[in-house]
Design a protein around this motif. Structure first.
Motif, mmCIF file in Angstrom:
data_model
loop_
_atom_site.group_PDB
_atom_site.id
_atom_site.type_symbol
_atom_site.label_atom_id
_atom_site.label_comp_id
_atom_site.label_asym_id
_atom_site.label_seq_id
_atom_site.Cartn_x
_atom_site.Cartn_y
_atom_site.Cartn_z
ATOM 1 N N TYR A 186 -28.229 9.055 -39.377
ATOM 2 C CA TYR A 186 -28.161 7.737 -40.011
ATOM 3 C C TYR A 186 -29.353 6.916 -39.558
ATOM 4 O O TYR A 186 -29.830 7.054 -38.432
ATOM 5 C CB TYR A 186 -26.864 7.011 -39.619
ATOM 6 C CG TYR A 186 -25.642 7.597 -40.278
ATOM 7 C CD1 TYR A 186 -25.156 7.068 -41.468
ATOM 8 C CD2 TYR A 186 -24.985 8.681 -39.725
ATOM 9 C CE1 TYR A 186 -24.035 7.613 -42.082
ATOM 10 C CE2 TYR A 186 -23.867 9.230 -40.331
ATOM 11 C CZ TYR A 186 -23.400 8.690 -41.506
ATOM 12 O OH TYR A 186 -22.298 9.236 -42.122
ATOM 13 N N TYR A 212 -27.849 13.233 -57.051
ATOM 14 C CA TYR A 212 -26.450 13.225 -56.638
ATOM 15 C C TYR A 212 -25.620 13.546 -57.867
ATOM 16 O O TYR A 212 -25.892 13.035 -58.960
ATOM 17 C CB TYR A 212 -26.047 11.855 -56.086
ATOM 18 C CG TYR A 212 -26.670 11.558 -54.749
ATOM 19 C CD1 TYR A 212 -26.074 12.010 -53.579
ATOM 20 C CD2 TYR A 212 -27.865 10.855 -54.659
ATOM 21 C CE1 TYR A 212 -26.656 11.756 -52.343
ATOM 22 C CE2 TYR A 212 -28.451 10.595 -53.438
ATOM 23 C CZ TYR A 212 -27.842 11.050 -52.278
ATOM 24 O OH TYR A 212 -28.423 10.808 -51.072
ATOM 25 N N GLU A 261 -21.258 8.308 -52.602
ATOM 26 C CA GLU A 261 -20.416 8.188 -51.414
ATOM 27 C C GLU A 261 -19.070 7.540 -51.735
ATOM 28 O O GLU A 261 -18.057 7.897 -51.142
ATOM 29 C CB GLU A 261 -21.147 7.412 -50.315
ATOM 30 C CG GLU A 261 -22.258 8.226 -49.693
ATOM 31 C CD GLU A 261 -22.912 7.544 -48.500
ATOM 32 O OE1 GLU A 261 -22.442 6.468 -48.068
ATOM 33 O OE2 GLU A 261 -23.897 8.099 -47.987
ATOM 34 N N GLU A 262 -19.056 6.602 -52.665
ATOM 35 C CA GLU A 262 -17.796 5.979 -53.097
ATOM 36 C C GLU A 262 -16.885 7.038 -53.724
ATOM 37 O O GLU A 262 -15.699 7.123 -53.408
ATOM 38 C CB GLU A 262 -18.085 4.850 -54.099
ATOM 39 C CG GLU A 262 -16.858 4.176 -54.648
ATOM 40 C CD GLU A 262 -16.123 3.330 -53.619
ATOM 41 O OE1 GLU A 262 -14.886 3.193 -53.766
ATOM 42 O OE2 GLU A 262 -16.755 2.807 -52.679
ATOM 43 N N LYS A 292 -17.587 6.405 -46.442
ATOM 44 C CA LYS A 292 -18.817 5.810 -46.971
ATOM 45 C C LYS A 292 -19.662 5.314 -45.802
ATOM 46 O O LYS A 292 -19.137 4.907 -44.776
ATOM 47 C CB LYS A 292 -18.484 4.612 -47.867
ATOM 48 C CG LYS A 292 -17.947 4.971 -49.211
ATOM 49 C CD LYS A 292 -17.528 3.784 -50.032
ATOM 50 C CE LYS A 292 -18.378 2.561 -49.865
ATOM 51 N NZ LYS A 292 -17.972 1.435 -50.675
ATOM 52 N N THR A 293 -20.962 5.356 -45.995
ATOM 53 C CA THR A 293 -21.878 4.836 -44.984
ATOM 54 C C THR A 293 -21.683 3.324 -44.871
ATOM 55 O O THR A 293 -21.640 2.629 -45.885
ATOM 56 C CB THR A 293 -23.333 5.157 -45.382
ATOM 57 O OG1 THR A 293 -23.465 6.578 -45.472
ATOM 58 C CG2 THR A 293 -24.321 4.620 -44.374
ATOM 59 N N ASP A 298 -20.985 18.444 -50.113
ATOM 60 C CA ASP A 298 -20.345 17.686 -49.039
ATOM 61 C C ASP A 298 -18.850 17.970 -49.023
ATOM 62 O O ASP A 298 -18.253 18.279 -50.059
ATOM 63 C CB ASP A 298 -20.523 16.181 -49.283
ATOM 64 C CG ASP A 298 -21.539 15.552 -48.367
ATOM 65 O OD1 ASP A 298 -21.744 16.051 -47.253
ATOM 66 O OD2 ASP A 298 -22.135 14.531 -48.765
ATOM 67 N N GLN A 315 -26.887 7.009 -54.269
ATOM 68 C CA GLN A 315 -26.208 7.543 -53.093
ATOM 69 C C GLN A 315 -24.936 6.741 -52.828
ATOM 70 O O GLN A 315 -23.913 7.308 -52.474
ATOM 71 C CB GLN A 315 -27.134 7.495 -51.881
ATOM 72 C CG GLN A 315 -26.505 8.042 -50.614
ATOM 73 C CD GLN A 315 -27.453 8.085 -49.431
ATOM 74 O OE1 GLN A 315 -28.635 7.778 -49.545
ATOM 75 N NE2 GLN A 315 -26.948 8.472 -48.286
ATOM 76 N N GLU A 316 -24.995 5.439 -53.001
ATOM 77 C CA GLU A 316 -23.832 4.583 -52.762
ATOM 78 C C GLU A 316 -22.679 4.963 -53.689
ATOM 79 O O GLU A 316 -21.532 5.059 -53.257
ATOM 80 C CB GLU A 316 -24.199 3.102 -52.945
ATOM 81 C CG GLU A 316 -25.146 2.569 -51.891
ATOM 82 C CD GLU A 316 -26.618 2.994 -52.095
ATOM 83 O OE1 GLU A 316 -27.007 3.382 -53.216
ATOM 84 O OE2 GLU A 316 -27.364 2.953 -51.111
ATOM 85 N N ARG A 354 -17.083 10.378 -53.341
ATOM 86 C CA ARG A 354 -16.742 11.384 -52.326
ATOM 87 C C ARG A 354 -15.680 10.886 -51.358
ATOM 88 O O ARG A 354 -14.790 11.628 -50.957
ATOM 89 C CB ARG A 354 -18.005 11.770 -51.557
ATOM 90 C CG ARG A 354 -17.784 12.863 -50.521
ATOM 91 C CD ARG A 354 -18.886 12.941 -49.501
ATOM 92 N NE ARG A 354 -18.987 11.696 -48.765
ATOM 93 C CZ ARG A 354 -20.107 11.200 -48.267
ATOM 94 N NH1 ARG A 354 -21.243 11.845 -48.414
ATOM 95 N NH2 ARG A 354 -20.116 10.057 -47.619
ATOM 96 N N SER A 355 -15.738 9.606 -50.988
ATOM 97 C CA SER A 355 -14.809 9.074 -49.988
ATOM 98 C C SER A 355 -13.365 9.018 -50.486
ATOM 99 O O SER A 355 -12.447 8.958 -49.679
ATOM 100 C CB SER A 355 -15.255 7.685 -49.526
ATOM 101 O OG SER A 355 -15.071 6.725 -50.541
ATOM 102 N N ARG A 367 -27.368 7.020 -44.714
ATOM 103 C CA ARG A 367 -27.135 8.416 -44.318
ATOM 104 C C ARG A 367 -28.289 9.244 -44.862
ATOM 105 O O ARG A 367 -28.651 9.131 -46.023
ATOM 106 C CB ARG A 367 -25.809 8.904 -44.895
ATOM 107 C CG ARG A 367 -25.413 10.302 -44.459
ATOM 108 C CD ARG A 367 -23.997 10.606 -44.955
ATOM 109 N NE ARG A 367 -23.489 11.838 -44.411
ATOM 110 C CZ ARG A 367 -23.238 12.921 -45.129
ATOM 111 N NH1 ARG A 367 -23.437 12.927 -46.429
ATOM 112 N NH2 ARG A 367 -22.772 14.002 -44.552
#
Length: 184
Positions: free
Chosen positions: A111, A25, A45-46, A89-90, A83, A41-42, A48-49, A96
């Motif tokens: 998911y 990532y 996603e933080e 976030k998931t 993305d 990944q977490e 990206r969100s 995800r």
């Protein structure tokens, strides 16, 4: 982020099947445009969100500045997918997953629920939540995004591109031959 082919065995076929997985990532600095590897990944996603409200910059990583060399270079040594910004976030407990199709034509997004079930659409998420009241009310189908990342064509392996172009060329020839035969 980039994806990498990972062999997996398949009981239905004699040859190995391939399931792609994200191997790295990364986020691009809004100031210097260098790519920085993100540890999980977490964390990705933080970032990206909130990327539009809080653009990623190198100094967000401990002891890193724009003067440091890039952590990873955008090149064709790996297949890159990008993305869309500000995807949610998931939800906690869910995961995800992205699967690159063997022909590199598309990435499938799904998911994995806390119970291990794959869900591929918001309707399937809603059905899971309804069937599992412990999650209903704490998680909403709107928290899931099935938006497909863009595969960066300039990083697709040459042998895949050659195969695609030869297949599309042969299909065009077949179509032309069929039209010619039908017109006689």
């Amino acid at each position: 982020m980039d994806v990498q082919d990972t062999p997996k065995t398949s009981s239905k076929r004699s040859r190995p099947a391939f399931q792609s997985s994200v191997s790295v990532y990364a986020a691009q600095c809004d100031n210097c445009r260098k790519w920085r590897v993100v540890s999980s990944q977490e964390e990705f996603e933080e970032i990206r969100s909130k990327i539009e409200e809080e653009p990623f910059i190198c100094s967000r990583k401990p002891q890193v500045t724009c003067d440091d060399p890039a952590d990873i270079e955008y090149d064709a040594t790996r297949t890159w997918v990008i993305d869309k910004p500000n995807l949610p976030k998931t939800p906690t407990g869910f995961r995800r997953s992205l699967v690159l199709r063997r022909d590199y034509s598309k990435i499938d997004v799904y998911y994995i629920t806390p119970l291990g079930k794959k869900v591929r659409t918001k309707n399937e998420v809603a059905a899971f939540l309804k069937a599992n009241p412990a999650y209903e009310g704490t998680v909403s189908p709107e928290e899931f995004s099935f938006t497909v990342p863009k595969i960066m064509e300039d990083t697709i392996p040459d042998d895949i591109l050659l195969k695609k172009s030869s297949e599309s060329g042969s299909n065009k020839k077949k179509l032309k031959t069929m039209r010619t035969e039908g017109q006689e």
